[in-house]
Design a protein around this motif. Structure first.
Motif, mmCIF file in Angstrom:
data_model
loop_
_atom_site.group_PDB
_atom_site.id
_atom_site.type_symbol
_atom_site.label_atom_id
_atom_site.label_comp_id
_atom_site.label_asym_id
_atom_site.label_seq_id
_atom_site.Cartn_x
_atom_site.Cartn_y
_atom_site.Cartn_z
ATOM 1 N N GLN A 45 0.810 -1.217 0.209
ATOM 2 C CA GLN A 45 0.067 -0.017 -0.012
ATOM 3 C C GLN A 45 0.708 1.216 0.071
ATOM 4 O O GLN A 45 0.405 2.107 -0.906
ATOM 5 C CB GLN A 45 -0.795 -0.001 1.278
ATOM 6 C CG GLN A 45 -2.246 -0.856 1.011
ATOM 7 C CD GLN A 45 -2.816 -1.045 2.465
ATOM 8 O OE1 GLN A 45 -2.461 -0.863 3.526
ATOM 9 N NE2 GLN A 45 -3.984 -1.603 2.467
ATOM 10 N N TRP A 48 2.412 1.680 -3.692
ATOM 11 C CA TRP A 48 1.390 2.192 -4.667
ATOM 12 C C TRP A 48 0.641 2.995 -4.170
ATOM 13 O O TRP A 48 -0.914 3.177 -4.273
ATOM 14 C CB TRP A 48 0.685 0.984 -5.266
ATOM 15 C CG TRP A 48 1.675 -0.004 -5.935
ATOM 16 C CD1 TRP A 48 2.751 0.379 -6.596
ATOM 17 C CD2 TRP A 48 1.605 -1.368 -6.070
ATOM 18 N NE1 TRP A 48 3.346 -0.652 -7.289
ATOM 19 C CE2 TRP A 48 2.490 -1.712 -7.187
ATOM 20 C CE3 TRP A 48 0.593 -2.073 -6.017
ATOM 21 C CZ2 TRP A 48 2.658 -3.039 -7.572
ATOM 22 C CZ3 TRP A 48 0.737 -3.580 -6.423
ATOM 23 C CH2 TRP A 48 1.768 -4.062 -7.206
ATOM 24 N N SER A 49 0.865 4.011 -3.059
ATOM 25 C CA SER A 49 -0.009 4.857 -2.318
ATOM 26 C C SER A 49 -0.771 5.707 -3.426
ATOM 27 O O SER A 49 -1.914 6.277 -2.877
ATOM 28 C CB SER A 49 0.822 5.755 -1.180
ATOM 29 O OG SER A 49 1.705 6.267 -2.087
ATOM 30 N N CYS A 51 -1.642 4.997 -6.329
ATOM 31 C CA CYS A 51 -2.402 4.122 -7.386
ATOM 32 C C CYS A 51 -3.647 3.843 -6.711
ATOM 33 O O CYS A 51 -3.946 3.501 -5.832
ATOM 34 C CB CYS A 51 -1.734 2.988 -7.729
ATOM 35 S SG CYS A 51 0.081 3.357 -8.371
ATOM 36 N N TYR A 54 -5.689 -1.534 -7.846
ATOM 37 C CA TYR A 54 -5.210 -2.677 -7.443
ATOM 38 C C TYR A 54 -5.784 -2.891 -5.901
ATOM 39 O O TYR A 54 -6.479 -2.031 -5.249
ATOM 40 C CB TYR A 54 -3.473 -2.749 -7.210
ATOM 41 C CG TYR A 54 -3.197 -2.166 -5.849
ATOM 42 C CD1 TYR A 54 -2.850 -2.685 -4.740
ATOM 43 C CD2 TYR A 54 -3.222 -0.511 -5.765
ATOM 44 C CE1 TYR A 54 -2.582 -1.943 -3.428
ATOM 45 C CE2 TYR A 54 -2.680 0.153 -4.666
ATOM 46 C CZ TYR A 54 -2.387 -0.634 -3.554
ATOM 47 O OH TYR A 54 -2.221 0.121 -2.447
ATOM 48 N N LEU A 83 -4.460 -6.760 -9.377
ATOM 49 C CA LEU A 83 -4.358 -5.813 -10.065
ATOM 50 C C LEU A 83 -5.481 -5.535 -11.203
ATOM 51 O O LEU A 83 -6.082 -6.650 -11.426
ATOM 52 C CB LEU A 83 -2.792 -5.789 -11.268
ATOM 53 C CG LEU A 83 -1.646 -6.386 -10.276
ATOM 54 C CD1 LEU A 83 -0.459 -6.400 -11.106
ATOM 55 C CD2 LEU A 83 -1.307 -5.325 -9.030
ATOM 56 N N ASP A 196 11.846 -3.797 -4.896
ATOM 57 C CA ASP A 196 11.882 -3.545 -6.276
ATOM 58 C C ASP A 196 12.799 -4.078 -7.150
ATOM 59 O O ASP A 196 13.705 -4.830 -6.923
ATOM 60 C CB ASP A 196 11.804 -1.824 -6.143
ATOM 61 C CG ASP A 196 13.141 -1.202 -5.977
ATOM 62 O OD1 ASP A 196 14.225 -2.064 -5.974
ATOM 63 O OD2 ASP A 196 13.191 -0.179 -5.714
#
Length: 251
Positions: A45, A48-49, A51, A54, A83, A196
């Motif tokens: 989370q 991808w804060s 985004c 998802y 996703l 990553d």
């Protein structure tokens, strides 16, 4: 046939799915299991804060077929991610035949010391029940227990091979899954963490905040040093001008 069994056989899906079980009310096996689950959820989370396409959750039932419901064959995955869905849609279940509920892209099961659990998982994968792209198992009390499988183009699960760091590549998420030793919530252990593509640890919110504070402090210290160097340089220049008979204050 009892009334309860008859109700199961005659069960049919409907729009609200109010007849599905969302929680078995069984706590996670240990506090470490609970922390391990939250680490995966919260770090993803954080990453991808910004985004909203998802969904990630844990300790939640996944319903993948109507026959599964009839047979009362439920599975409550400890962590999963999917996703290309609307992350703002809060829900207590994941039902693949519902609108906008596709098959999952990744599942992690946090195991106990029992090998029977892993045997059960392998059976599920062999039967291709979940159709999840990447499937992993890990025992938070055993740093060497991480295993992974990927659903190939022939719709068969193949064991994943770890890299030199013993990490596994999560193809759809575009992240590595591996271990990290440290203290979280006052418990020191070898945790399951995301990395990553460059090998950088995916941070938890509190870790990201701390890193940001340290970055600001480092930048402030850098500017301070630059200002002190500029001041020293100016003083040196002024002294040289005075040696030449010039008044730097008059220039």
């Amino acid at each position: 046939m009892s009334t309860n069994n008859l109700a199961i056989v005659n069960w049919k899906p409907h729009n609200r799915h109010t007849d599905l079980i969302f929680d078995d009310h069984k706590p996670l096996r240990s506090n470490r299991h609970r922390i391990a689950m939250n680490v995966l959820i919260r770090s993803l989370q954080q990453l991808w804060s910004e985004c909203n396409d998802y969904f990630t959750q844990g300790n939640m039932f996944i319903y993948y077929s109507i026959s599964q419901v009839k047979n009362r064959n439920f599975r409550g995955s400890d962590f999963f991610a999917v996703l290309n869905v609307d992350s703002s849609n809060s829900q207590a279940d994941w039902v693949v035949w519902k609108e906008n509920c596709p098959y999952l892209d990744m599942i992690v099961e946090l195991m106990s010391r029992s090998t029977a659990e892993i045997d059960s998982i392998k059976k599920y994968l062999k039967n291709q029940i979940f159709r999840t792209s990447d499937y992993f198992v890990y025992n938070p009390f055993d740093p060497n227990s991480l295993q992974g499988w990927h659903l190939d183009d022939n719709q068969e699960y193949r064991s994943l091979t770890p890299n030199e760091n013993a990490w596994f590549w999560c193809r759809h998420l575009g992240l590595w899954l591996g271990t990290w030793e440290g203290t979280i919530n006052r418990e020191t252990a070898t945790w399951l963490r995301f990395y990553d593509i460059s090998g950088n640890l995916v941070l938890l919110p509190e870790e990201a905040n701390k890193a940001q504070v340290e970055k600001v402090k480092a930048e402030a210290e850098k500017f301070k040093i630059q200002a002190e160097n500029a001041k020293a340089k100016a003083a040196k220049l002024a002294a040289r001008l005075r040696e030449l008979g010039e008044n730097p204050d008059m220039l």
